[in-house]
Design a protein around this motif. Structure first.
Motif, PDB file in Angstrom:
ATOM      1  N   LYS A  47      30.058  26.950  43.030  1.00  0.00           N
ATOM      2  CA  LYS A  47      31.333  27.671  43.107  1.00  0.00           C
ATOM      3  C   LYS A  47      31.876  27.673  44.531  1.00  0.00           C
ATOM      4  CE  LYS A  47      31.077  30.784  39.133  1.00  0.00           C
ATOM      5  NZ  LYS A  47      31.061  32.199  38.698  1.00  0.00           N
ATOM      6  N   LYS A  48      30.983  27.843  45.499  1.00  0.00           N
ATOM      7  CA  LYS A  48      31.398  27.816  46.901  1.00  0.00           C
ATOM      8  C   LYS A  48      31.942  26.436  47.273  1.00  0.00           C
ATOM      9  CE  LYS A  48      30.321  31.860  48.901  1.00  0.00           C
ATOM     10  NZ  LYS A  48      31.217  32.616  49.807  1.00  0.00           N
ATOM     11  N   PHE A  49      31.208  25.386  46.855  1.00  0.00           N
ATOM     12  CA  PHE A  49      31.644  24.026  47.167  1.00  0.00           C
ATOM     13  C   PHE A  49      32.994  23.733  46.524  1.00  0.00           C
ATOM     14  CE2 PHE A  49      26.859  22.857  47.322  1.00  0.00           C
ATOM     15  CZ  PHE A  49      26.778  23.328  48.624  1.00  0.00           C
ATOM     16  N   ASP A  50      33.159  24.153  45.273  1.00  0.00           N
ATOM     17  CA  ASP A  50      34.420  23.922  44.563  1.00  0.00           C
ATOM     18  C   ASP A  50      35.567  24.652  45.254  1.00  0.00           C
ATOM     19  OD1 ASP A  50      33.071  22.393  42.725  1.00  0.00           O
ATOM     20  OD2 ASP A  50      32.984  23.939  41.179  1.00  0.00           O
ATOM     21  N   ASP A  51      35.289  25.867  45.749  1.00  0.00           N
ATOM     22  CA  ASP A  51      36.326  26.647  46.416  1.00  0.00           C
ATOM     23  C   ASP A  51      36.764  25.977  47.712  1.00  0.00           C
ATOM     24  OD1 ASP A  51      37.967  29.078  46.692  1.00  0.00           O
ATOM     25  OD2 ASP A  51      36.657  29.514  48.393  1.00  0.00           O
ATOM     26  N   PHE A  52      35.791  25.458  48.469  1.00  0.00           N
ATOM     27  CA  PHE A  52      36.123  24.757  49.718  1.00  0.00           C
ATOM     28  C   PHE A  52      36.979  23.534  49.428  1.00  0.00           C
ATOM     29  CE2 PHE A  52      32.920  27.344  51.736  1.00  0.00           C
ATOM     30  CZ  PHE A  52      33.309  27.385  53.061  1.00  0.00           C
ATOM     31  N   GLU A  53      36.626  22.808  48.366  1.00  0.00           N
ATOM     32  CA  GLU A  53      37.386  21.608  48.017  1.00  0.00           C
ATOM     33  C   GLU A  53      38.800  21.972  47.569  1.00  0.00           C
ATOM     34  OE1 GLU A  53      37.068  17.746  45.021  1.00  0.00           O
ATOM     35  OE2 GLU A  53      35.353  19.090  45.289  1.00  0.00           O
ATOM     36  N   ARG A  55      40.576  24.534  48.399  1.00  0.00           N
ATOM     37  CA  ARG A  55      41.381  25.027  49.522  1.00  0.00           C
ATOM     38  C   ARG A  55      41.472  24.008  50.650  1.00  0.00           C
ATOM     39  NH1 ARG A  55      38.214  30.541  50.349  1.00  0.00           N
ATOM     40  NH2 ARG A  55      39.567  30.741  52.183  1.00  0.00           N
ATOM     41  N   HIS A  56      40.883  22.816  50.448  1.00  0.00           N
ATOM     42  CA  HIS A  56      40.917  21.739  51.447  1.00  0.00           C
ATOM     43  C   HIS A  56      40.397  22.219  52.801  1.00  0.00           C
ATOM     44  CE1 HIS A  56      43.202  19.394  48.562  1.00  0.00           C
ATOM     45  NE2 HIS A  56      44.065  20.387  48.447  1.00  0.00           N
ATOM     46  N   MET A  57      39.312  22.976  52.742  1.00  0.00           N
ATOM     47  CA  MET A  57      38.714  23.488  53.979  1.00  0.00           C
ATOM     48  C   MET A  57      37.671  22.507  54.504  1.00  0.00           C
ATOM     49  SD  MET A  57      38.291  27.528  52.983  1.00  0.00           S
ATOM     50  CE  MET A  57      37.622  27.945  54.591  1.00  0.00           C
ATOM     51  N   PRO A  58      37.499  22.433  55.823  1.00  0.00           N
ATOM     52  CA  PRO A  58      36.496  21.524  56.399  1.00  0.00           C
ATOM     53  C   PRO A  58      35.100  21.886  55.914  1.00  0.00           C
ATOM     54  CG  PRO A  58      37.338  23.049  58.065  1.00  0.00           C
ATOM     55  CD  PRO A  58      38.218  23.193  56.856  1.00  0.00           C
ATOM     56  N   PHE A  59      34.297  20.855  55.729  1.00  0.00           N
ATOM     57  CA  PHE A  59      32.982  21.067  55.130  1.00  0.00           C
ATOM     58  C   PHE A  59      32.009  20.071  55.747  1.00  0.00           C
ATOM     59  CE2 PHE A  59      29.945  20.545  51.590  1.00  0.00           C
ATOM     60  CZ  PHE A  59      29.664  21.874  51.333  1.00  0.00           C
ATOM     61  N   ASP A  60      30.820  20.526  56.126  1.00  0.00           N
ATOM     62  CA  ASP A  60      29.832  19.621  56.699  1.00  0.00           C
ATOM     63  C   ASP A  60      28.443  19.991  56.219  1.00  0.00           C
ATOM     64  OD1 ASP A  60      29.083  21.883  58.160  1.00  0.00           O
ATOM     65  OD2 ASP A  60      30.180  21.263  59.951  1.00  0.00           O
ATOM     66  N   ALA A  61      27.463  19.222  56.649  1.00  0.00           N
ATOM     67  CA  ALA A  61      26.093  19.407  56.173  1.00  0.00           C
ATOM     68  C   ALA A  61      25.532  20.767  56.595  1.00  0.00           C
ATOM     69  CB  ALA A  61      25.202  18.281  56.699  1.00  0.00           C
ATOM     70  N   ARG A  62      25.895  21.220  57.792  1.00  0.00           N
ATOM     71  CA  ARG A  62      25.390  22.516  58.262  1.00  0.00           C
ATOM     72  C   ARG A  62      25.901  23.650  57.387  1.00  0.00           C
ATOM     73  NH1 ARG A  62      26.223  23.926  64.511  1.00  0.00           N
ATOM     74  NH2 ARG A  62      24.937  22.038  64.608  1.00  0.00           N
ATOM     75  N   LEU A  63      27.164  23.592  57.022  1.00  0.00           N
ATOM     76  CA  LEU A  63      27.728  24.611  56.150  1.00  0.00           C
ATOM     77  C   LEU A  63      27.094  24.540  54.764  1.00  0.00           C
ATOM     78  CD1 LEU A  63      29.742  26.887  55.714  1.00  0.00           C
ATOM     79  CD2 LEU A  63      31.497  25.171  55.243  1.00  0.00           C
ATOM     80  N   ALA A  64      26.843  23.318  54.279  1.00  0.00           N
ATOM     81  CA  ALA A  64      26.193  23.148  52.980  1.00  0.00           C
ATOM     82  C   ALA A  64      24.808  23.787  52.985  1.00  0.00           C
ATOM     83  CB  ALA A  64      26.094  21.667  52.623  1.00  0.00           C
TER      84      ALA A  64
END
Length: 450
Positions: A47-53, A55-64
């Protein structure tokens, strides 16, 4: 004093607000049953990953990694809540799954054992997941009889996830190898290999190749330990044939490496001499530009022997192969051989950035300089590399008159060249199908203006 008193009141109000929020959250948690607690924890990261996608928010391995840790922490908290309820029946299963999600593996193991013991009639996904957890944790603890028993139950029941089955069998093989019990490891390695073949079509090509190679290596190694060299060689040969059928240059390389490790003195040409059975239709070569070659589909080349050569202008070993390829082109073009170079747009050449039209012009000039008379297919993506699982260049796929890959050559060594030359001669001498000559859909590379 009045200002200080105000700050104290504000702090008290803030504290009261935090306590109220925690109380409300506790009530919401208490209102959820075991299945809801597990479902919420299990879906948290996605759900978190889907929300980031969304909202087109930046996403990286550390956040994952941070989100996954939050998921584990949530699962651990919910496990405490559910354990305090002294669960029974299917709730034991959900508690075990929460422990597993939180990576509290010992607690997950004990809870799943209790679930299956107290619910001997459990069926379906809960029972299968419980068995899977027990197999892995029992194997980790070297409790192989228990792991063996639960895996046998898993194998007899449904549903089964092929990739899960592969991993369960892998755990058994690893532990039996550790115990040097190769007789028990061998059937599990065979099941790994069979399962890997089942999931091959659905996997990413290189992940698929890794699974197949890993399973075949373990199976052949178990055979060697049991003094069954012929069986070990047969496994490596089966892997090689599978690489031709897929086809996969990467898997072919792994299979050949394994075959030579088992039987370094094997006569490779003799071992490759069997006529391959019919194989699924090959993926057509994707091209954004055809150079000295009319657009062509592989099906239209039936009745011809086709050599697909994957290469790049910057590849030194590829350049070594050009004289050989040109010689074969000149010697066999009138006997049915079609050579097609397959490369990509890279956006640069010889230290210069190039637009696509500039790169096309560069490729045309490159052909002239190296006296290459056969045509090129040039793609603006890695689709061809993925379709044929090309992990290094040069890699060539030799296709017989029926459209079946019969040989894959990797590298530019003299030994590879000699083998490929033999296979070309062999396939040229094989008769075409009685259905008559195929239309090539291509022009003669030499007669087309560059």
């Amino acid at each position: 004093m009045s200002a200080q008193s105000g700050r104290v009141k504000d702090a008290a109000a803030s504290l009261s607000s935090d306590e109220a929020s925690k109380t409300a959250e506790a009530k919401r948690t208490d209102a959820k049953d075991a299945a809801q607690l597990y479902e919420e924890a299990d879906n948290y990261a996605q759900k978190k990953f889907d929300d980031f996608e969304k909202r087109h928010m930046p996403f990286d391995a550390r956040l994952a990694d941070k989100i996954k840790q939050e998921q584990r922490d949530l699962a651990a908290r919910y496990a405490v809540v559910l354990a305090a309820r002294k669960p029974q029946g299917k709730d034991l299963y959900y508690l075990g799954m929460l422990y597993n999600l939180a990576r509290n593996y010992d607690a997950a193991y004990e809870m799943m054992r209790r679930f299956l013991t107290e619910n001997s009639n459990a069926t379906g996904e809960p029972a299968q997941n419980a068995r899977a957890v027990i197999v892995i944790q029992a194997a980790k603890k070297d409790l192989l009889p228990e792991a063996e028993s639960r895996l046998a139950e898993y194998a007899k029941n449904q549903p089964q996830v092929a990739e899960d089955r592969y991993n369960l069998e892998s755990w058994m093989v690893t532990d039996y190898f550790k115990a040097k019990d190769y007789a028990r490891a061998q059937p599990h390695a065979r099941e790994m290999f069979n399962t890997a073949k089942l999931v091959a079509k659905a996997k990413d090509p290189f992940e698929r190749d890794k699974m197949l190679s890993e399973a075949a290596t373990l199976l052949s190694e178990a055979d060697l330990k049991l003094k069954k060299k012929d069986e070990a060689v047969a496994v490596a040969q089966e892997l090689r044939q599978l690489a031709l059928t897929l086809p996969s240059g990467n898997l072919y390389k792994l299979a050949l490496r394994r075959l030579l490790a088992i039987a370094p003195d094997i006569d490779l040409f003799k071992s490759f001499n069997d006529v391959a059975a019919a194989a699924p239709a090959l993926r057509d070569i994707v091209a954004d530009e055809w150079i000295d070659q009319a657009p062509v589909k592989l099906a239209n080349l039936r009745g011809r022997v086709v050599l697909l050569d994957f290469w790049a202008t910057w590849c030194g070993p590829c350049r070594v192969t050009f004289p050989r390829l040109q010689k074969w082109h000149e010697s066999y073009k009138d006997k049915g051989l079609v050579i097609l170079g397959v490369t990509n747009f890279f956006g640069h050449a010889e230290g210069k950035q190039l637009t696509q039209p500039q790169e096309v012009a560069y490729l045309r000039d490159f052909k002239k300089r190296f006296h290459i008379l056969y045509g090129f297919a040039v793609a603006d993506s890695s689709e061809n590399d993925r379709n044929y699982a090309v992990s290094s260049i040069p890699t060539s796929f030799l296709i017989d008159r029926r459209g079946v890959v019969r040989f894959i050559s990797i590298g530019s060594s003299d030994e590879e060249a000699a083998m490929l030359n033999k296979m070309i001669k062999k396939l040229i001498e094989e008769p075409a199908e009685k259905s008559g000559p195929a239309t090539t859909g291509s022009g003669d590379a030499e007669t087309k203006s560059p």
